[in-house]
Design a protein around this motif. Structure first.
Motif, mmCIF file in Angstrom:
data_model
loop_
_atom_site.group_PDB
_atom_site.id
_atom_site.type_symbol
_atom_site.label_atom_id
_atom_site.label_comp_id
_atom_site.label_asym_id
_atom_site.label_seq_id
_atom_site.Cartn_x
_atom_site.Cartn_y
_atom_site.Cartn_z
ATOM 1 N N LEU A 13 0.836 -1.205 0.000
ATOM 2 C CA LEU A 13 0.000 0.000 0.000
ATOM 3 C C LEU A 13 0.872 1.257 0.000
ATOM 4 C CD1 LEU A 13 -3.090 0.513 0.127
ATOM 5 C CD2 LEU A 13 -2.821 0.832 2.585
ATOM 6 N N ALA A 14 1.949 1.224 0.771
ATOM 7 C CA ALA A 14 2.852 2.369 0.843
ATOM 8 C C ALA A 14 3.606 2.588 -0.466
ATOM 9 C CB ALA A 14 3.850 2.181 1.981
ATOM 10 N N ALA A 15 3.727 1.535 -1.273
ATOM 11 C CA ALA A 15 4.489 1.628 -2.516
ATOM 12 C C ALA A 15 3.687 2.221 -3.665
ATOM 13 C CB ALA A 15 4.998 0.243 -2.911
ATOM 14 N N VAL A 16 2.372 2.352 -3.511
ATOM 15 C CA VAL A 16 1.522 2.793 -4.619
ATOM 16 C C VAL A 16 1.975 4.116 -5.234
ATOM 17 C CG1 VAL A 16 -0.800 3.587 -5.230
ATOM 18 C CG2 VAL A 16 -0.498 1.457 -3.953
ATOM 19 N N PRO A 17 2.166 5.200 -4.452
ATOM 20 C CA PRO A 17 2.521 6.465 -5.101
ATOM 21 C C PRO A 17 3.878 6.450 -5.794
ATOM 22 C CG PRO A 17 2.681 6.670 -2.721
ATOM 23 C CD PRO A 17 1.995 5.366 -2.997
ATOM 24 N N GLY A 18 4.770 5.561 -5.368
ATOM 25 C CA GLY A 18 6.081 5.496 -5.989
ATOM 26 C C GLY A 18 6.074 4.887 -7.383
ATOM 27 N N LEU A 19 4.970 4.239 -7.758
ATOM 28 C CA LEU A 19 4.899 3.629 -9.085
ATOM 29 C C LEU A 19 4.568 4.634 -10.177
ATOM 30 C CD1 LEU A 19 2.918 0.303 -8.460
ATOM 31 C CD2 LEU A 19 5.384 0.626 -8.647
ATOM 32 N N PHE A 20 4.024 5.798 -9.769
ATOM 33 C CA PHE A 20 3.517 6.743 -10.752
ATOM 34 C C PHE A 20 4.249 8.081 -10.676
ATOM 35 C CE2 PHE A 20 0.177 3.811 -9.585
ATOM 36 C CZ PHE A 20 -0.400 3.461 -10.800
ATOM 37 N N ARG A 21 4.657 8.583 -11.828
ATOM 38 C CA ARG A 21 5.201 9.945 -11.897
ATOM 39 C C ARG A 21 4.030 10.909 -11.793
ATOM 40 N NH1 ARG A 21 5.711 12.935 -16.427
ATOM 41 N NH2 ARG A 21 5.678 11.103 -17.796
ATOM 42 N N TRP A 22 4.135 11.852 -10.844
ATOM 43 C CA TRP A 22 3.003 12.747 -10.596
ATOM 44 C C TRP A 22 2.715 13.621 -11.801
ATOM 45 C CZ3 TRP A 22 -0.536 12.685 -6.932
ATOM 46 C CH2 TRP A 22 -1.434 13.750 -6.908
ATOM 47 N N GLY A 23 1.440 13.740 -12.156
ATOM 48 C CA GLY A 23 1.076 14.594 -13.269
ATOM 49 C C GLY A 23 -0.411 14.602 -13.523
ATOM 50 N N PRO A 24 -0.861 15.509 -14.387
ATOM 51 C CA PRO A 24 -2.285 15.625 -14.694
ATOM 52 C C PRO A 24 -2.816 14.383 -15.415
ATOM 53 C CG PRO A 24 -1.076 17.594 -15.391
ATOM 54 C CD PRO A 24 -0.065 16.550 -15.069
ATOM 55 N N VAL A 25 -3.974 13.945 -15.001
ATOM 56 C CA VAL A 25 -4.641 12.803 -15.628
ATOM 57 C C VAL A 25 -6.033 13.249 -16.081
ATOM 58 C CG1 VAL A 25 -5.614 10.492 -15.258
ATOM 59 C CG2 VAL A 25 -3.397 11.089 -14.246
ATOM 60 N N PRO A 26 -6.351 13.105 -17.359
ATOM 61 C CA PRO A 26 -7.697 13.471 -17.829
ATOM 62 C C PRO A 26 -8.710 12.398 -17.438
ATOM 63 C CG PRO A 26 -6.406 12.611 -19.645
ATOM 64 C CD PRO A 26 -5.478 12.660 -18.458
ATOM 65 N N TRP A 27 -9.760 12.810 -16.736
ATOM 66 C CA TRP A 27 -10.789 11.854 -16.326
ATOM 67 C C TRP A 27 -12.038 12.044 -17.162
ATOM 68 C CZ3 TRP A 27 -9.645 7.994 -13.047
ATOM 69 C CH2 TRP A 27 -8.484 8.133 -12.263
ATOM 70 N N PRO A 28 -12.726 10.931 -17.540
ATOM 71 C CA PRO A 28 -12.388 9.528 -17.242
ATOM 72 C C PRO A 28 -11.129 9.079 -17.969
ATOM 73 C CG PRO A 28 -14.190 9.638 -18.803
ATOM 74 C CD PRO A 28 -13.946 11.046 -18.365
ATOM 75 N N THR A 29 -10.495 8.055 -17.409
ATOM 76 C CA THR A 29 -9.232 7.588 -17.981
ATOM 77 C C THR A 29 -9.189 6.075 -18.004
ATOM 78 O OG1 THR A 29 -6.849 8.063 -17.933
ATOM 79 C CG2 THR A 29 -7.872 7.423 -15.853
#
Length: 241
Positions: free
Chosen positions: A48-64
């Motif tokens: 659970l703690a590793a989740v944010p480390g998998l993704f480079r932070w940035g804008p995501v268009p929703w729905p996606t």
């Protein structure tokens, strides 16, 4: 208070984030890769703690869709992606939880920075309100989990990596407002660092969840500040398997 109420009504129109999948290899491969990496960890808390480390932070268009989260070979995500992946992980592990949305009072300069980044990417900035910003979190047992900052927090009135939580709403429930008067919190936020622009805006954490890349998201979970310690097997005993 009127500004906060207006923002809460605005946030009610934002649906909780759900990453969809095409019934094709483009999405199946990305989703499989994400959960293969997470299930590699020995316990649910570490995964659970590793989740944010998998993704480079940035804008995501929703729905996606899952395939939309791939950018030049990297995975990109925001708090909605983090929350949906974390919730799916907990579901796989049969850990009872609920999705939730939070209204967070951030350091004064953060919203305009985020607005510029999201506008440049031509992605909706509806999550940035007049007074607070929208943030997705989870309720696990009797505790709250910030999936972008990878830490526990106590509820309305607490601090997370992105700022001060003024209100929380579990899926299907009403907004819970922080007990501290909103006008006082706003005044405190505006005064933070006013005398010295080089001073970090403590107690509002120096790594806002909506501004971190994958590396800094992991680092912020280890930062020392007056909030619960980042997760570990010990910290999650009695809550997660």
């Amino acid at each position: 208070m009127s500004g906060l109420i207006a923002d809460l009504k605005r946030f009610d129109r934002i649906g909780l984030s759900r990453v969809a999948g095409h019934a094709k290899a483009c999405c199946q491969m990305v989703r499989h890769s994400v959960f293969a990496q997470l299930t590699h960890f020995g316990d649910t808390g570490t995964a659970l703690a590793a989740v944010p480390g998998l993704f480079r932070w940035g804008p995501v268009p929703w729905p996606t869709h899952w395939c939309d989260l791939v950018d030049h070979g990297d995975l990109i995500g925001d708090c909605g992606v983090h929350a949906d992946v974390a919730a799916a992980l907990l579901t796989r592990k049969s850990v009872p939880h609920t999705r939730a949305r939070a209204a967070v009072l951030t350091p004064p300069m953060a919203p305009e920075h985020w607005r510029a980044v999201w506008n440049e990417a031509q992605v909706s900035d509806a999550w940035i309100g007049r007074t607070v910003v929208y943030h997705e979190v989870l309720r696990v047992g009797d505790r709250w989990w910030d999936p972008s900052d990878a830490r526990w927090f106590s509820g309305p009135g607490a601090h997370t990596g992105s700022g001060h939580v003024l209100a929380l709403r579990e899926e299907g429930g009403p907004w819970q407002i922080a007990p501290t008067p909103v006008h006082k919190l706003l005044a405190d936020a505006r005064s933070v660092g006013a005398d010295d622009p080089d001073v970090s805006p403590a107690p509002y954490a120096p790594q806002p969840a909506h501004a971190t890349a994958s590396a800094s998201a992991t680092a912020s979970a280890q930062a020392t500040e007056p909030t619960p310690a980042p997760p570990s097997t010990h910290a999650l005993q009695g809550v997660l398997p």
